[in-house]
Design a protein around this motif. Sequence first.
Motif, PDB file in Angstrom:
ATOM      1  N   ASP A  61       0.870  -1.179   0.000  1.00  0.00           N
ATOM      2  CA  ASP A  61       0.000   0.000   0.000  1.00  0.00           C
ATOM      3  C   ASP A  61       0.902   1.222   0.000  1.00  0.00           C
ATOM      4  O   ASP A  61       2.098   1.120  -0.313  1.00  0.00           O
ATOM      5  CB  ASP A  61      -0.998  -0.007   1.179  1.00  0.00           C
ATOM      6  CG  ASP A  61      -0.320  -0.100   2.539  1.00  0.00           C
ATOM      7  OD1 ASP A  61       0.812   0.391   2.690  1.00  0.00           O
ATOM      8  OD2 ASP A  61      -0.922  -0.669   3.469  1.00  0.00           O
ATOM      9  N   ASP A  78       2.448   8.133   7.257  1.00  0.00           N
ATOM     10  CA  ASP A  78       1.231   7.332   7.360  1.00  0.00           C
ATOM     11  C   ASP A  78       0.382   7.617   6.129  1.00  0.00           C
ATOM     12  O   ASP A  78      -0.090   8.746   5.933  1.00  0.00           O
ATOM     13  CB  ASP A  78       0.470   7.695   8.640  1.00  0.00           C
ATOM     14  CG  ASP A  78      -0.530   6.628   9.053  1.00  0.00           C
ATOM     15  OD1 ASP A  78      -0.471   5.513   8.505  1.00  0.00           O
ATOM     16  OD2 ASP A  78      -1.361   6.898   9.953  1.00  0.00           O
ATOM     17  N   GLU A  81      -5.084   3.891   4.071  1.00  0.00           N
ATOM     18  CA  GLU A  81      -5.178   2.447   3.904  1.00  0.00           C
ATOM     19  C   GLU A  81      -5.683   2.116   2.494  1.00  0.00           C
ATOM     20  O   GLU A  81      -6.390   2.911   1.867  1.00  0.00           O
ATOM     21  CB  GLU A  81      -6.122   1.861   4.947  1.00  0.00           C
ATOM     22  CG  GLU A  81      -5.597   1.953   6.369  1.00  0.00           C
ATOM     23  CD  GLU A  81      -4.310   1.162   6.556  1.00  0.00           C
ATOM     24  OE1 GLU A  81      -4.270  -0.029   6.162  1.00  0.00           O
ATOM     25  OE2 GLU A  81      -3.343   1.731   7.079  1.00  0.00           O
ATOM     26  N   TYR A  82      -5.323   0.931   1.995  1.00  0.00           N
ATOM     27  CA  TYR A  82      -5.614   0.591   0.611  1.00  0.00           C
ATOM     28  C   TYR A  82      -7.103   0.717   0.282  1.00  0.00           C
ATOM     29  O   TYR A  82      -7.465   1.146  -0.816  1.00  0.00           O
ATOM     30  CB  TYR A  82      -5.130  -0.828   0.311  1.00  0.00           C
ATOM     31  CG  TYR A  82      -5.281  -1.219  -1.134  1.00  0.00           C
ATOM     32  CD1 TYR A  82      -4.444  -0.680  -2.103  1.00  0.00           C
ATOM     33  CD2 TYR A  82      -6.274  -2.108  -1.541  1.00  0.00           C
ATOM     34  CE1 TYR A  82      -4.587  -1.015  -3.448  1.00  0.00           C
ATOM     35  CE2 TYR A  82      -6.423  -2.457  -2.869  1.00  0.00           C
ATOM     36  CZ  TYR A  82      -5.584  -1.915  -3.822  1.00  0.00           C
ATOM     37  OH  TYR A  82      -5.734  -2.245  -5.140  1.00  0.00           O
ATOM     38  N   GLN A  84      -9.207   2.707   1.830  1.00  0.00           N
ATOM     39  CA  GLN A  84      -9.748   3.974   2.358  1.00  0.00           C
ATOM     40  C   GLN A  84     -10.286   4.852   1.233  1.00  0.00           C
ATOM     41  O   GLN A  84      -9.736   4.900   0.130  1.00  0.00           O
ATOM     42  CB  GLN A  84      -8.657   4.721   3.135  1.00  0.00           C
ATOM     43  CG  GLN A  84      -9.166   5.992   3.822  1.00  0.00           C
ATOM     44  CD  GLN A  84      -8.135   6.581   4.768  1.00  0.00           C
ATOM     45  OE1 GLN A  84      -7.175   5.919   5.172  1.00  0.00           O
ATOM     46  NE2 GLN A  84      -8.329   7.832   5.146  1.00  0.00           N
ATOM     47  N   GLY A  96      -6.745   5.477  -1.026  1.00  0.00           N
ATOM     48  CA  GLY A  96      -5.800   4.437  -0.628  1.00  0.00           C
ATOM     49  C   GLY A  96      -5.128   3.782  -1.820  1.00  0.00           C
ATOM     50  O   GLY A  96      -3.914   3.547  -1.826  1.00  0.00           O
ATOM     51  N   PRO A 174      -5.272   8.719   8.388  1.00  0.00           N
ATOM     52  CA  PRO A 174      -5.228   7.257   8.259  1.00  0.00           C
ATOM     53  C   PRO A 174      -5.355   6.504   9.577  1.00  0.00           C
ATOM     54  O   PRO A 174      -6.049   5.479   9.644  1.00  0.00           O
ATOM     55  CB  PRO A 174      -3.861   7.013   7.607  1.00  0.00           C
ATOM     56  CG  PRO A 174      -3.612   8.254   6.802  1.00  0.00           C
ATOM     57  CD  PRO A 174      -4.184   9.370   7.624  1.00  0.00           C
ATOM     58  N   ARG A 178      -8.327   3.810  10.442  1.00  0.00           N
ATOM     59  CA  ARG A 178      -8.089   2.438  10.901  1.00  0.00           C
ATOM     60  C   ARG A 178      -8.837   2.145  12.189  1.00  0.00           C
ATOM     61  O   ARG A 178      -9.433   1.076  12.357  1.00  0.00           O
ATOM     62  CB  ARG A 178      -6.585   2.199  11.106  1.00  0.00           C
ATOM     63  CG  ARG A 178      -5.789   2.086   9.837  1.00  0.00           C
ATOM     64  CD  ARG A 178      -4.386   1.566  10.111  1.00  0.00           C
ATOM     65  NE  ARG A 178      -3.617   2.453  10.961  1.00  0.00           N
ATOM     66  CZ  ARG A 178      -2.867   3.455  10.501  1.00  0.00           C
ATOM     67  NH1 ARG A 178      -2.808   3.698   9.195  1.00  0.00           N
ATOM     68  NH2 ARG A 178      -2.169   4.203  11.327  1.00  0.00           N
ATOM     69  N   ASP A 182     -11.396  -0.640  11.283  1.00  0.00           N
ATOM     70  CA  ASP A 182     -10.838  -1.955  11.611  1.00  0.00           C
ATOM     71  C   ASP A 182     -10.761  -2.207  13.108  1.00  0.00           C
ATOM     72  O   ASP A 182     -10.326  -3.281  13.537  1.00  0.00           O
ATOM     73  CB  ASP A 182      -9.435  -2.092  11.012  1.00  0.00           C
ATOM     74  CG  ASP A 182      -9.454  -1.973   9.490  1.00  0.00           C
ATOM     75  OD1 ASP A 182     -10.504  -2.279   8.902  1.00  0.00           O
ATOM     76  OD2 ASP A 182      -8.428  -1.570   8.916  1.00  0.00           O
TER      77      ASP A 182
END
Length: 206
Positions: A61, A78, A81-82, A84, A96, A174, A178, A182
């Motif tokens: 990423d 940072d 995310e892929y 995002q 991302g 980011p 996350r 997540d």
Amino acid sequence: MSRSWSRRPRQRYVPPRPRSLWRRLVDYALTVIVLGLLVVLAARLDRIETRRTAGAAVINDGDTITLGTERIRMRGIDAPEYSQICRKDGADYPCGKLARQSLVRLISGKPVSCTGWQRDRYGRLLGDCKAGDKDLNRAQVEAGWAVAYGDFETEEAAARSGKAGIWAGTFDEPHDWRESHDRQAVERKHGTLASIGDALREIFRF
């Protein structure tokens, strides 16, 4: 003409008293302790020895690559995310994926070398990476596809001012993304204080 000289009374020499057996034992014990600590410190310095890895990069990423069997998280930055999503001109876009594409362009198929000694909570090496003479960590922030995360604040300010990359629209930081998507624990920044703390923990960890 006569002169009178004043003489100081000569002090009587008193030889030093010999140290007691107890005092000598204490001194010996302290010497042994200090030498022991130095031996332990020397044996543990390999834990903070800089590691270098190089080769053809697999780009995971915008801030993570794999070199051989070593997975590397680029230190001090940072990237989104892929998966995002960010917003620009009132529309969502896959920031991302674009952050990853930016890193692919920066590397351009060249061999990559990374150095570092710290590891994140996933065991990834926190690395400063280059492709040729290009500093990839710095370049990702300058291009606006990563934010400063303990380093490169000046480069981030320039990217923000120039509305480069994600700064052209709106986005979640980011680490915030996350945490909300997540449910991951917040990863601490990779700055100087964190490096000092990691070094002390590694040296004194048993």
